[in-house]
Design an enzyme around this catalytic site. Structure first.
Site, PDB file in Angstrom:
ATOM      1  N   ASP A 134       7.406  11.120  -1.549  1.00  0.00           N
ATOM      2  CA  ASP A 134       6.025  11.366  -1.171  1.00  0.00           C
ATOM      3  C   ASP A 134       5.890  12.892  -1.036  1.00  0.00           C
ATOM      4  OD1 ASP A 134       3.435  10.782   0.031  1.00  0.00           O
ATOM      5  OD2 ASP A 134       4.364  11.375   1.913  1.00  0.00           O
ATOM      6  N   THR A 147       1.050  19.069   4.690  1.00  0.00           N
ATOM      7  CA  THR A 147      -0.362  19.358   4.467  1.00  0.00           C
ATOM      8  C   THR A 147      -1.268  18.485   5.338  1.00  0.00           C
ATOM      9  OG1 THR A 147      -0.104  17.979   2.527  1.00  0.00           O
ATOM     10  CG2 THR A 147      -0.264  20.336   2.139  1.00  0.00           C
ATOM     11  N   SER A 201       2.857  10.605  -5.030  1.00  0.00           N
ATOM     12  CA  SER A 201       1.875  11.010  -4.019  1.00  0.00           C
ATOM     13  C   SER A 201       0.504  10.408  -4.289  1.00  0.00           C
ATOM     14  CB  SER A 201       1.760  12.544  -4.032  1.00  0.00           C
ATOM     15  OG  SER A 201       0.647  12.967  -3.279  1.00  0.00           O
ATOM     16  N   LYS A 209      -2.634   9.134   6.941  1.00  0.00           N
ATOM     17  CA  LYS A 209      -1.499   9.580   6.131  1.00  0.00           C
ATOM     18  C   LYS A 209      -1.209   8.602   4.995  1.00  0.00           C
ATOM     19  CE  LYS A 209       0.703  12.554   9.493  1.00  0.00           C
ATOM     20  NZ  LYS A 209       1.881  12.824  10.317  1.00  0.00           N
ATOM     21  N   LYS A 246      -1.598   3.373  -1.691  1.00  0.00           N
ATOM     22  CA  LYS A 246      -0.624   2.795  -0.777  1.00  0.00           C
ATOM     23  C   LYS A 246      -1.375   2.063   0.342  1.00  0.00           C
ATOM     24  CE  LYS A 246       2.101   6.977  -1.604  1.00  0.00           C
ATOM     25  NZ  LYS A 246       2.532   8.263  -1.052  1.00  0.00           N
ATOM     26  N   ASP A 289       2.879  14.879   0.832  1.00  0.00           N
ATOM     27  CA  ASP A 289       2.376  15.315   2.143  1.00  0.00           C
ATOM     28  C   ASP A 289       3.207  14.693   3.259  1.00  0.00           C
ATOM     29  OD1 ASP A 289       0.361  16.569   0.798  1.00  0.00           O
ATOM     30  OD2 ASP A 289      -1.187  15.124   1.289  1.00  0.00           O
ATOM     31  N   ASP A 332       6.693   9.470   4.706  1.00  0.00           N
ATOM     32  CA  ASP A 332       6.385   9.747   6.123  1.00  0.00           C
ATOM     33  C   ASP A 332       5.306   8.807   6.666  1.00  0.00           C
ATOM     34  OD1 ASP A 332       4.242  10.901   4.604  1.00  0.00           O
ATOM     35  OD2 ASP A 332       3.655  11.995   6.411  1.00  0.00           O
TER      36      ASP A 332
HETATM   37  P1  B16 Z   1      -6.354  14.146  -1.799  1.00  0.00           P
HETATM   38  P2  B16 Z   1       0.725  11.724   0.061  1.00  0.00           P
HETATM   39  C1  B16 Z   1      -1.905  11.710   0.655  1.00  0.00           C
HETATM   40  O1  B16 Z   1      -0.773  12.350   0.119  1.00  0.00           O
HETATM   41  C2  B16 Z   1      -2.177  12.184   2.086  1.00  0.00           C
HETATM   42  O2  B16 Z   1      -1.129  11.772   2.946  1.00  0.00           O
HETATM   43  C3  B16 Z   1      -3.467  11.586   2.566  1.00  0.00           C
HETATM   44  O3  B16 Z   1      -3.752  12.047   3.880  1.00  0.00           O
HETATM   45  C4  B16 Z   1      -4.598  11.997   1.614  1.00  0.00           C
HETATM   46  O4  B16 Z   1      -5.843  11.444   2.008  1.00  0.00           O
HETATM   47  C5  B16 Z   1      -4.242  11.527   0.195  1.00  0.00           C
HETATM   48  O5  B16 Z   1      -3.004  12.095  -0.181  1.00  0.00           O
HETATM   49  C6  B16 Z   1      -5.285  11.938  -0.825  1.00  0.00           C
HETATM   50  O6  B16 Z   1      -5.281  13.331  -0.935  1.00  0.00           O
HETATM   51  O7  B16 Z   1      -7.660  14.140  -1.038  1.00  0.00           O
HETATM   52  O8  B16 Z   1      -5.715  15.508  -1.903  1.00  0.00           O
HETATM   53  O9  B16 Z   1      -6.451  13.462  -3.145  1.00  0.00           O
HETATM   54  O10 B16 Z   1       1.173  11.617   1.487  1.00  0.00           O
HETATM   55  O11 B16 Z   1       0.620  10.392  -0.656  1.00  0.00           O
HETATM   56  O12 B16 Z   1       1.483  12.770  -0.726  1.00  0.00           O
HETATM   57 MG    MG Z   2       2.782  11.406   3.091  1.00  0.00          MG
END
Ligand code: B16
Ligand code: MG
Length: 221
Positions: free
Chosen positions: A10, A18, A115, A46, A146, A12, A171
């Protein structure tokens, strides 16, 4: 028996933190809409997609918006978020991550990113880690977020491996569930009290090593 042929990370909360920037940007939006939410509530966001995060936050504030307004606020939040992301540097890579990836590279174990973020590639560029990954699956490749296993199944497929040969590092509670639903073992990165379903929990990559994890992996049936 699990064999370890590839690791899917993952982004973030595992490679970089972030979550704090997501929180600041979402909170700014909530404040402009006349309410607030806590860091504790932010835990629930998250690993959750942008639009699902927006729905949760609006629910907390008791605010109802049209689809057009929701899209407007999601775009605005992302613009605020990107202001933080554009300031990121390699100093923000979490402790122990680079050494751990190096040990995987030496052992010829595949290194993938899984991610939910549509900004994942930009973040990797900011921290100078695009070339650290053999496979990058992010929010631009998936249709289900997810805890659906899609992101990790696409990762395993890109390596041409069965899911059982891949191990996920996550995480988020939703990410641990996604790994398990995809037939993969999950290493939780964070608090054992939060990540209760993870097969193993590490608080940081500084407290583990490939040999230590492999010992535990060999015990996984
Ligand atoms: P974005 P990960 C996720 O990243 C974040 O944990 C989550 O808080 C966020 O809303 C999601 O990405 C979408 O992000 O707005 O940048 O497309 O933890 O899966 O790496
Ligand atoms: Mg994460």
């Amino acid at each position: 028996m699990t064999t370890l042929k590839a690791c899917l990370f993952d982004l973030d909360g595992v490679i970089v933190d972030t979550a704090i920037y997501h929180y600041k940007a979402w909170r700014r939006m909530a404040n402009e809409l006349g309410f607030d939410f806590t860091e504790h509530q932010n835990e629930q966001l998250k690993g959750v997609s942008r639009m699902e995060s927006l729905e949760l936050i609006l629910g907390w504030g008791g605010v109802t918006l049209s689809d057009e307004e929701k899209n407007k606020w999601a775009t605005q939040k992302n613009e605020w978020y990107l202001e933080y992301i554009h300031q990121m540097t390699p100093d923000e890579i979490l402790p122990g991550v680079k050494d751990f990836l190096e040990s995987l590279r030496k052992a010829d174990i595949g290194i993938g990113l899984g991610s939910a973020s549509k900004n994942a590639r930009l973040i990797l560029e900011q921290i100078g880690m695009v070339d650290s990954f053999d496979v990058i699956i992010d929010g631009t490749h998936i249709t289900k977020s997810k805890p659906d296993p899609e992101v990790f199944l696409l990762g395993a497929k890109a390596f041409n491996l069965p899911p059982a040969d891949c191990v996920v590092f996550e995480d988020a509670v939703a990410g641990i569930e996604a790994a398990h639903r995809g037939g993969m073992k999950a290493v939780g990165v964070g608090s054992a009290e939060v990540l209760t379903e993870a097969d193993i929990v590490i608080s940081s990559f500084t407290e583990t090593s490939l040999s230590k994890l492999s010992d535990e992996l060999l015990g996984w049936q």
